[in-house]
Write a protein that holds these residues in place. Structure first.
Motif, PDB file in Angstrom:
ATOM      1  N   GLN A 153      -9.246  -5.368   2.511  1.00  0.00           N
ATOM      2  CA  GLN A 153      -9.168  -6.664   3.170  1.00  0.00           C
ATOM      3  C   GLN A 153      -7.888  -6.806   3.980  1.00  0.00           C
ATOM      4  O   GLN A 153      -7.813  -7.628   4.890  1.00  0.00           O
ATOM      5  CB  GLN A 153      -9.268  -7.783   2.129  1.00  0.00           C
ATOM      6  CG  GLN A 153     -10.604  -7.844   1.419  1.00  0.00           C
ATOM      7  CD  GLN A 153     -11.761  -7.972   2.388  1.00  0.00           C
ATOM      8  OE1 GLN A 153     -11.835  -8.936   3.160  1.00  0.00           O
ATOM      9  NE2 GLN A 153     -12.660  -7.003   2.376  1.00  0.00           N
ATOM     10  N   ALA A 154      -6.882  -6.031   3.631  1.00  0.00           N
ATOM     11  CA  ALA A 154      -5.652  -5.945   4.413  1.00  0.00           C
ATOM     12  C   ALA A 154      -5.389  -4.472   4.690  1.00  0.00           C
ATOM     13  O   ALA A 154      -5.537  -3.630   3.804  1.00  0.00           O
ATOM     14  CB  ALA A 154      -4.476  -6.564   3.661  1.00  0.00           C
ATOM     15  N   VAL A 155      -5.017  -4.148   5.936  1.00  0.00           N
ATOM     16  CA  VAL A 155      -4.807  -2.757   6.340  1.00  0.00           C
ATOM     17  C   VAL A 155      -3.381  -2.621   6.874  1.00  0.00           C
ATOM     18  O   VAL A 155      -2.984  -3.345   7.792  1.00  0.00           O
ATOM     19  CB  VAL A 155      -5.813  -2.326   7.422  1.00  0.00           C
ATOM     20  CG1 VAL A 155      -5.563  -0.881   7.837  1.00  0.00           C
ATOM     21  CG2 VAL A 155      -7.241  -2.503   6.923  1.00  0.00           C
ATOM     22  N   VAL A 156      -2.629  -1.691   6.301  1.00  0.00           N
ATOM     23  CA  VAL A 156      -1.249  -1.431   6.719  1.00  0.00           C
ATOM     24  C   VAL A 156      -1.225  -0.118   7.504  1.00  0.00           C
ATOM     25  O   VAL A 156      -1.710   0.905   7.025  1.00  0.00           O
ATOM     26  CB  VAL A 156      -0.294  -1.345   5.511  1.00  0.00           C
ATOM     27  CG1 VAL A 156       1.120  -1.021   5.975  1.00  0.00           C
ATOM     28  CG2 VAL A 156      -0.319  -2.649   4.724  1.00  0.00           C
ATOM     29  N   LEU A 157      -0.672  -0.162   8.699  1.00  0.00           N
ATOM     30  CA  LEU A 157      -0.465   1.025   9.519  1.00  0.00           C
ATOM     31  C   LEU A 157       0.983   1.476   9.397  1.00  0.00           C
ATOM     32  O   LEU A 157       1.901   0.660   9.565  1.00  0.00           O
ATOM     33  CB  LEU A 157      -0.763   0.721  10.989  1.00  0.00           C
ATOM     34  CG  LEU A 157      -2.233   0.623  11.413  1.00  0.00           C
ATOM     35  CD1 LEU A 157      -2.336  -0.058  12.772  1.00  0.00           C
ATOM     36  CD2 LEU A 157      -2.871   1.989  11.473  1.00  0.00           C
ATOM     37  N   MET A 158       1.206   2.756   9.120  1.00  0.00           N
ATOM     38  CA  MET A 158       2.578   3.253   9.016  1.00  0.00           C
ATOM     39  C   MET A 158       2.611   4.755   9.226  1.00  0.00           C
ATOM     40  O   MET A 158       1.590   5.441   9.081  1.00  0.00           O
ATOM     41  CB  MET A 158       3.196   2.878   7.667  1.00  0.00           C
ATOM     42  CG  MET A 158       2.479   3.448   6.464  1.00  0.00           C
ATOM     43  SD  MET A 158       3.093   2.736   4.893  1.00  0.00           S
ATOM     44  CE  MET A 158       4.854   2.996   5.024  1.00  0.00           C
ATOM     45  N   ASP A 159       3.807   5.251   9.587  1.00  0.00           N
ATOM     46  CA  ASP A 159       4.002   6.683   9.808  1.00  0.00           C
ATOM     47  C   ASP A 159       4.370   7.382   8.506  1.00  0.00           C
ATOM     48  O   ASP A 159       4.848   6.752   7.550  1.00  0.00           O
ATOM     49  CB  ASP A 159       5.101   6.921  10.844  1.00  0.00           C
ATOM     50  CG  ASP A 159       4.703   6.447  12.229  1.00  0.00           C
ATOM     51  OD1 ASP A 159       3.490   6.281  12.461  1.00  0.00           O
ATOM     52  OD2 ASP A 159       5.603   6.251  13.067  1.00  0.00           O
ATOM     53  N   ALA A 160       4.197   8.708   8.496  1.00  0.00           N
ATOM     54  CA  ALA A 160       4.447   9.492   7.283  1.00  0.00           C
ATOM     55  C   ALA A 160       5.856  10.052   7.210  1.00  0.00           C
ATOM     56  O   ALA A 160       6.198  10.728   6.240  1.00  0.00           O
ATOM     57  CB  ALA A 160       3.452  10.654   7.208  1.00  0.00           C
ATOM     58  N   ASP A 161       6.701   9.789   8.211  1.00  0.00           N
ATOM     59  CA  ASP A 161       8.023  10.413   8.246  1.00  0.00           C
ATOM     60  C   ASP A 161       9.097   9.610   7.533  1.00  0.00           C
ATOM     61  O   ASP A 161      10.283   9.934   7.624  1.00  0.00           O
ATOM     62  CB  ASP A 161       8.441  10.672   9.697  1.00  0.00           C
ATOM     63  CG  ASP A 161       8.409   9.396  10.544  1.00  0.00           C
ATOM     64  OD1 ASP A 161       8.302   8.294   9.974  1.00  0.00           O
ATOM     65  OD2 ASP A 161       8.493   9.507  11.780  1.00  0.00           O
ATOM     66  N   LEU A 162       8.686   8.524   6.840  1.00  0.00           N
ATOM     67  CA  LEU A 162       9.588   7.651   6.083  1.00  0.00           C
ATOM     68  C   LEU A 162      10.520   6.839   6.977  1.00  0.00           C
ATOM     69  O   LEU A 162      11.455   6.209   6.475  1.00  0.00           O
ATOM     70  CB  LEU A 162      10.404   8.443   5.058  1.00  0.00           C
ATOM     71  CG  LEU A 162       9.601   8.987   3.867  1.00  0.00           C
ATOM     72  CD1 LEU A 162      10.469   9.870   2.986  1.00  0.00           C
ATOM     73  CD2 LEU A 162       9.012   7.841   3.048  1.00  0.00           C
ATOM     74  N   GLN A 163      10.262   6.825   8.282  1.00  0.00           N
ATOM     75  CA  GLN A 163      10.984   5.883   9.136  1.00  0.00           C
ATOM     76  C   GLN A 163      10.407   4.480   9.004  1.00  0.00           C
ATOM     77  O   GLN A 163      11.063   3.508   9.381  1.00  0.00           O
ATOM     78  CB  GLN A 163      10.933   6.347  10.593  1.00  0.00           C
ATOM     79  CG  GLN A 163      11.850   7.514  10.900  1.00  0.00           C
ATOM     80  CD  GLN A 163      11.978   7.785  12.383  1.00  0.00           C
ATOM     81  OE1 GLN A 163      11.037   8.235  13.030  1.00  0.00           O
ATOM     82  NE2 GLN A 163      13.154   7.527  12.927  1.00  0.00           N
ATOM     83  N   HIS A 164       9.203   4.387   8.488  1.00  0.00           N
ATOM     84  CA  HIS A 164       8.614   3.120   8.084  1.00  0.00           C
ATOM     85  C   HIS A 164       8.751   3.036   6.565  1.00  0.00           C
ATOM     86  O   HIS A 164       7.954   3.644   5.845  1.00  0.00           O
ATOM     87  CB  HIS A 164       7.146   3.034   8.503  1.00  0.00           C
ATOM     88  CG  HIS A 164       6.930   3.025   9.976  1.00  0.00           C
ATOM     89  ND1 HIS A 164       5.694   3.251  10.554  1.00  0.00           N
ATOM     90  CD2 HIS A 164       7.795   2.815  11.000  1.00  0.00           C
ATOM     91  CE1 HIS A 164       5.811   3.180  11.868  1.00  0.00           C
ATOM     92  NE2 HIS A 164       7.075   2.920  12.157  1.00  0.00           N
ATOM     93  N   PRO A 165       9.736   2.326   6.058  1.00  0.00           N
ATOM     94  CA  PRO A 165      10.016   2.342   4.613  1.00  0.00           C
ATOM     95  C   PRO A 165       8.856   1.778   3.796  1.00  0.00           C
ATOM     96  O   PRO A 165       8.448   0.620   3.995  1.00  0.00           O
ATOM     97  CB  PRO A 165      11.259   1.452   4.487  1.00  0.00           C
ATOM     98  CG  PRO A 165      11.879   1.459   5.850  1.00  0.00           C
ATOM     99  CD  PRO A 165      10.740   1.547   6.811  1.00  0.00           C
TER     100      PRO A 165
END
Length: 328
Positions: free
Chosen positions: A87-99
């Motif tokens: 119901q909620a979707v989070v988009l983020m990168d895998a390089d840990l620049q998105h904590p």
């Protein structure tokens, strides 16, 4: 009902993917919400695909899709959104620049009724030149584009299911997600976090990629460059008319005066440059129209968690990696 989906595009992230996954699980489990993690391998040439397969086998909350080659981050995000069921979707990168530790904060804001929650990074640690160019670019974008794009607001964001369905309803092939997220609207909240360096590996966004991405942003959501070409042509026409009248007046008053060679060559070169730039702008739009009319898929899937392809059980050896590269 599944509450949260986390979509993670990956490209050659073998050095950091395990650390990222452990950090994300640590951040999500205390929330008490049911979740899934949707990894999308964008045609990686290292062991990323094999690692994602192992994560899927060891954790039922993990799903993955692997492309047949590198189709770009926009295609990877689109595939991840199509995979997501939460119901909620989070988009983020895998390089840990998105904590990952910021995800609970995003979920909390979503519970307050926001359909989009945007994590906006600051410019800490970036070079002076890159910071200045970024600010100039975003000022230009805000003046030219028909949607609002905020400096520092990237792909690290939460979307409600309603917002995700709206994004997926847009059929265009030339996708600029920052513009799409702004175009769909909905109630949006945001917060700023300190810029973080990559945990390992190197950035895939070099100067050339950033320049092409910037051009995509300028052309994707407006036709103002074409309008600018019209205005430039009209300005040059009026300037030439005024110059011609000045020449006629000067001849009438002072007699014939031979024009200077330097002025002539400068005018020819300048006008030729403007014409070529205008043709380039028109060509970009025509090329996008041509690309859209072909109706090709955004990506081709090599394998998914539902249908894994063959790999040695002990992981890919150097020879098998080379074979996979030649096949892709």
């Amino acid at each position: 009902m599944l509450q949260v989906s986390v979509v993670v595009p990956c490209f050659n992230e073998t050095e950091v993917i395990d650390a990222f996954h452990a950090s994300l699980i640590t951040a999500l489990e205390p929330t008490g919400q049911t979740f899934e993690i949707c990894y999308v391998d964008d045609g990686s040439r290292d062991r990323t695909r094999w690692q994602l397969r192992e994560l899927t086998r060891s954790d039922p909350r993990v799903r993955y899709t692997s492309f047949s080659r590198n189709f770009g981050k926009e295609a990877a995000m689109l595939a991840g959104l199509r995979m997501s069921r939460g119901q909620a979707v989070v988009l983020m990168d895998a390089d840990l620049q998105h904590p990952p530790e910021l995800v609970p904060r995003m979920l909390e804001l979503h519970r307050h009724g926001y359909d989009q929650v945007v994590a906006q990074r600051d410019r800490t640690g970036e070079g002076v030149l890159r910071t200045a160019l970024s600010r100039i670019y975003y000022r230009l974008v805000r003046r030219c584009m028909d949607v609002e794009v905020v400096d520092g607001a990237g792909d690290f964001r939460l979307l409600s299911r309603h917002a995700v369905d709206s994004v997926l309803s847009l059929p265009e092939s030339n996708r600029f997600s920052k513009g799409i997220f702004s175009w769909i609207g909905f109630d949006t909240a945001g917060f700023t976090y300190r810029n973080v360096r990559r945990a390992a590996g190197h950035s895939k966004w070099g100067g050339r990629n950033l320049l092409n991405y910037g051009i995509d942003g300028l052309l994707s959501f407006n036709s103002r460059p074409l309008r600018l070409a019209i205005h430039t042509g009209l300005w040059l026409f009026l300037s030439a008319l005024a110059y011609a009248l000045w020449i006629i007046t000067n001849v009438a008053l002072n007699g014939v005066d031979a024009p200077g060679y330097t002025s002539l060559m400068t005018g020819i070169v300048g006008l030729s440059g403007i014409q070529l730039a205008t043709l380039g702008i028109i060509g970009e739009y025509v090329g996008r129209i041509y690309h859209e009319t072909k109706h090709r898929p955004h990506y081709v899937v090599r394998e998914t968690d539902a249908s894994p392809g063959p790999l040695p059980s002990g992981g890919p050896s150097a020879s098998s990696v080379g074979q996979a590269r030649s096949e892709s």
